[in-house]
Design a protein around this motif. Structure first.
Motif, PDB file in Angstrom:
ATOM      1  N   LEU A  17      10.112  63.056 110.279  1.00 53.60           N
ATOM      2  CA  LEU A  17       8.726  62.963 111.167  1.00 53.60           C
ATOM      3  C   LEU A  17       9.317  63.054 112.919  1.00 53.60           C
ATOM      4  O   LEU A  17       8.561  64.032 113.639  1.00 53.60           O
ATOM      5  CB  LEU A  17       7.974  61.620 111.123  1.00 53.60           C
ATOM      6  N   GLN A  51       6.510  54.408 103.644  1.00 52.66           N
ATOM      7  CA  GLN A  51       7.152  55.741 103.865  1.00 52.66           C
ATOM      8  C   GLN A  51       7.582  55.434 105.302  1.00 52.66           C
ATOM      9  O   GLN A  51       8.869  55.850 105.861  1.00 52.66           O
ATOM     10  CB  GLN A  51       6.174  56.953 103.801  1.00 52.66           C
ATOM     11  N   LEU A  52       6.681  54.918 106.247  1.00 51.43           N
ATOM     12  CA  LEU A  52       7.304  54.687 107.786  1.00 51.43           C
ATOM     13  C   LEU A  52       8.339  53.771 107.809  1.00 51.43           C
ATOM     14  O   LEU A  52       8.995  53.657 108.966  1.00 51.43           O
ATOM     15  CB  LEU A  52       5.983  54.344 108.388  1.00 51.43           C
ATOM     16  N   LEU A  93      10.781  56.703 116.521  1.00 54.97           N
ATOM     17  CA  LEU A  93      11.021  56.703 115.339  1.00 54.97           C
ATOM     18  C   LEU A  93      12.321  56.781 114.730  1.00 54.97           C
ATOM     19  O   LEU A  93      12.493  56.340 113.436  1.00 54.97           O
ATOM     20  CB  LEU A  93      10.141  58.218 114.374  1.00 54.97           C
ATOM     21  N   SER A 110      -2.118  59.226 102.612  1.00 58.55           N
ATOM     22  CA  SER A 110      -2.749  60.266 103.613  1.00 58.55           C
ATOM     23  C   SER A 110      -3.652  61.332 102.617  1.00 58.55           C
ATOM     24  O   SER A 110      -3.620  61.345 101.484  1.00 58.55           O
ATOM     25  CB  SER A 110      -1.906  61.185 104.155  1.00 58.55           C
ATOM     26  N   ASN A 141       2.703  63.957 109.801  1.00 55.37           N
ATOM     27  CA  ASN A 141       3.254  62.789 108.724  1.00 55.37           C
ATOM     28  C   ASN A 141       2.510  62.855 107.531  1.00 55.37           C
ATOM     29  O   ASN A 141       2.895  62.391 106.284  1.00 55.37           O
ATOM     30  CB  ASN A 141       3.257  61.256 109.086  1.00 55.37           C
ATOM     31  N   ASN A 142       1.232  63.082 107.530  1.00 54.49           N
ATOM     32  CA  ASN A 142       0.537  63.541 106.417  1.00 54.49           C
ATOM     33  C   ASN A 142       1.233  64.233 105.359  1.00 54.49           C
ATOM     34  O   ASN A 142       1.203  63.745 104.166  1.00 54.49           O
ATOM     35  CB  ASN A 142      -0.883  64.150 106.638  1.00 54.49           C
ATOM     36  N   TRP A 184      12.802  58.852 106.435  1.00 55.77           N
ATOM     37  CA  TRP A 184      11.584  59.651 106.388  1.00 55.77           C
ATOM     38  C   TRP A 184      11.054  60.007 107.994  1.00 55.77           C
ATOM     39  O   TRP A 184      10.585  60.814 108.326  1.00 55.77           O
ATOM     40  CB  TRP A 184      10.470  59.183 105.749  1.00 55.77           C
ATOM     41  N   ARG A 185      11.397  58.743 108.686  1.00 57.34           N
ATOM     42  CA  ARG A 185      10.882  58.774 110.006  1.00 57.34           C
ATOM     43  C   ARG A 185      11.804  59.938 110.714  1.00 57.34           C
ATOM     44  O   ARG A 185      11.101  60.444 111.859  1.00 57.34           O
ATOM     45  CB  ARG A 185      11.056  57.226 110.595  1.00 57.34           C
ATOM     46  N   LEU A 207       1.945  54.997 102.918  1.00 54.58           N
ATOM     47  CA  LEU A 207       2.137  55.273 104.337  1.00 54.58           C
ATOM     48  C   LEU A 207       2.899  54.146 104.896  1.00 54.58           C
ATOM     49  O   LEU A 207       3.861  54.508 105.745  1.00 54.58           O
ATOM     50  CB  LEU A 207       0.872  55.393 105.309  1.00 54.58           C
ATOM     51  N   LEU A 257       4.514  64.378 104.808  1.00 57.17           N
ATOM     52  CA  LEU A 257       5.524  63.737 104.203  1.00 57.17           C
ATOM     53  C   LEU A 257       5.124  62.656 103.273  1.00 57.17           C
ATOM     54  O   LEU A 257       5.727  62.637 102.386  1.00 57.17           O
ATOM     55  CB  LEU A 257       6.495  62.969 105.495  1.00 57.17           C
ATOM     56  N   GLN A 314       9.958  66.826 113.334  1.00 58.36           N
ATOM     57  CA  GLN A 314       8.726  67.661 113.548  1.00 58.36           C
ATOM     58  C   GLN A 314       8.130  67.493 114.867  1.00 58.36           C
ATOM     59  O   GLN A 314       7.704  68.469 115.479  1.00 58.36           O
ATOM     60  CB  GLN A 314       8.003  67.362 112.361  1.00 58.36           C
TER      61      GLN A 314
END
Length: 344
Positions: free
Chosen positions: A221, A211-212, A254, A277, A197-198, A217-218, A208, A200, A224
């Motif tokens: 993540l 974003q979460l 997520l 991050s 996630n860093n 965005w999740r 952070l 993103l 990935q």
């Protein structure tokens, strides 16, 4: 390893290094901070302030700090060396340790990625090198703010490989909880899944927590992590649980709707609202990032196992593009990643 008269060198007094070093010094440990000129100057002027989510706000005055810009002075008397440099500087730091540290000094890697302890061992043959993992974020105060402040923006215990008797007791202090684990490879891969996630955060420019809190965005993540888990499974590697959830459950959690994610993932969201991050900070400062040791590690494993990792590859390419442009975070929207993947 008795605590009395043991000297701990912080080999790389950046955000993590300064925070750890300050906690240790405040607990009465003998600490030497090996710092670059910018940090060295700030610490000598006004000392070091450390704060955290628990409400601690502590200051070490400049005259109570031991700071060294000279590696020979910073490393020569150390009993324990905590390596906290970015992954790209691991080889250089190994060279300094080999040249200046005592052969019996215990070296502990507190770095991102999964290979740094192995790299240190290769370059420091015959020395005791232990792997370690730092689970929390540390936010550094803006340039020019004095005293320099390091804020621990999330929780978690530092985990290190089993080592000499007394090492954990030496390092386990207020604000810096430390414990051991018998399978550091699993721990480091478990942390790396979260560290995907860093990038993103770096690409979005968002804090952070914000974003979460955004499912778009999740989803990226989660994708990935799915790719990483497939490569790990094909390699026979089982990552350890880091954020309170089994790694296999992370993508499912997520992908939950925002309202449900906030209920289920309270521990993951227990973070300072302004924290970002270290990769975001690297882009802002025009420095190389650790993308090669995070997404790059997944890509290397995926290539060996023949498992697809298209999303991880796309994210890595965007970070490298931002590195080259040296304009800071590109402030991308989630669609810029996913649409590019579809068109590619």
């Amino acid at each position: 390893m008795a605590n009395e008269d043991k000297t701990i060198a912080i080999a790389g007094a950046g955000s993590i290094g300064c925070y750890a070093g300050a906690c240790l010094a405040l607990a009465g440990r003998q600490v030497v901070l090996l710092a670059r000129p910018r940090i060295d100057e700030a610490l000598r002027k006004a000392g070091l302030r450390v704060t955290d989510l628990a409400g601690r706000d502590r200051l070490i005055k400049a005259d109570a700090l031991s700071v060294a810009a000279d590696p020979a002075r910073g490393l020569s008397e150390a009993d324990v060396i905590l390596v906290t440099v970015k992954s790209g500087a691991t080889q250089d730091m190994a060279g300094l340790i080999a040249a200046h540290a005592r052969p019996d000094a215990v070296v502990v890697s507190l770095q991102n990625g999964v290979d740094n302890a192995d790299r240190l061992r290769a370059w420091l043959a015959g020395r005791l090198v232990l792997a370690g993992m730092v689970p929390f974020n540390v936010v550094q105060s803006p340039d020019g703010e004095l005293p320099l402040r390091m804020h621990r923006a999330s929780d978690g215990k530092v985990i290190i490989e089993d080592g000499p008797a007394g090492l954990v007791e030496l390092l386990d202090v207020a604000g810096l909880a430390v414990e051991t684990h018998g399978d550091m490879k699993a721990v480091l891969w478990g942390k790396l899944l979260l560290n995907l996630n860093n990038a993103l955060v770096a690409l979005s420019g968002l804090p952070l927590a914000a974003q979460l809190a955004d499912r778009r965005w999740r989803l990226i993540l989660a994708g990935q992590i799915d790719e990483a888990l497939a490569a790990l499974k094909a390699s026979g590697i089982e990552p350890a649980r880091i954020a309170g959830l089994r790694p296999a459950l992370l993508p499912k959690v997520l992908r939950l709707p925002d309202w449900l994610f906030k209920l289920v993932a309270r521990r993951m969201l227990a973070i300072d609202p302004e924290a970002r991050s270290s990769m975001w900070d690297d882009l802002q400062r025009g420095r190389p990032t650790e993308i090669g040791d995070l997404q790059g590690a997944v890509l290397g494993l995926a290539e060996k196992t023949g498992t697809p990792a298209l999303l991880v590859k796309r994210v890595a390419a965007l970070v490298r593009e931002a590195e080259q442009e040296k304009r800071g975070s590109p402030g991308l929207m989630p669609e810029a990643i996913t649409s590019g993947l579809r068109s590619g």
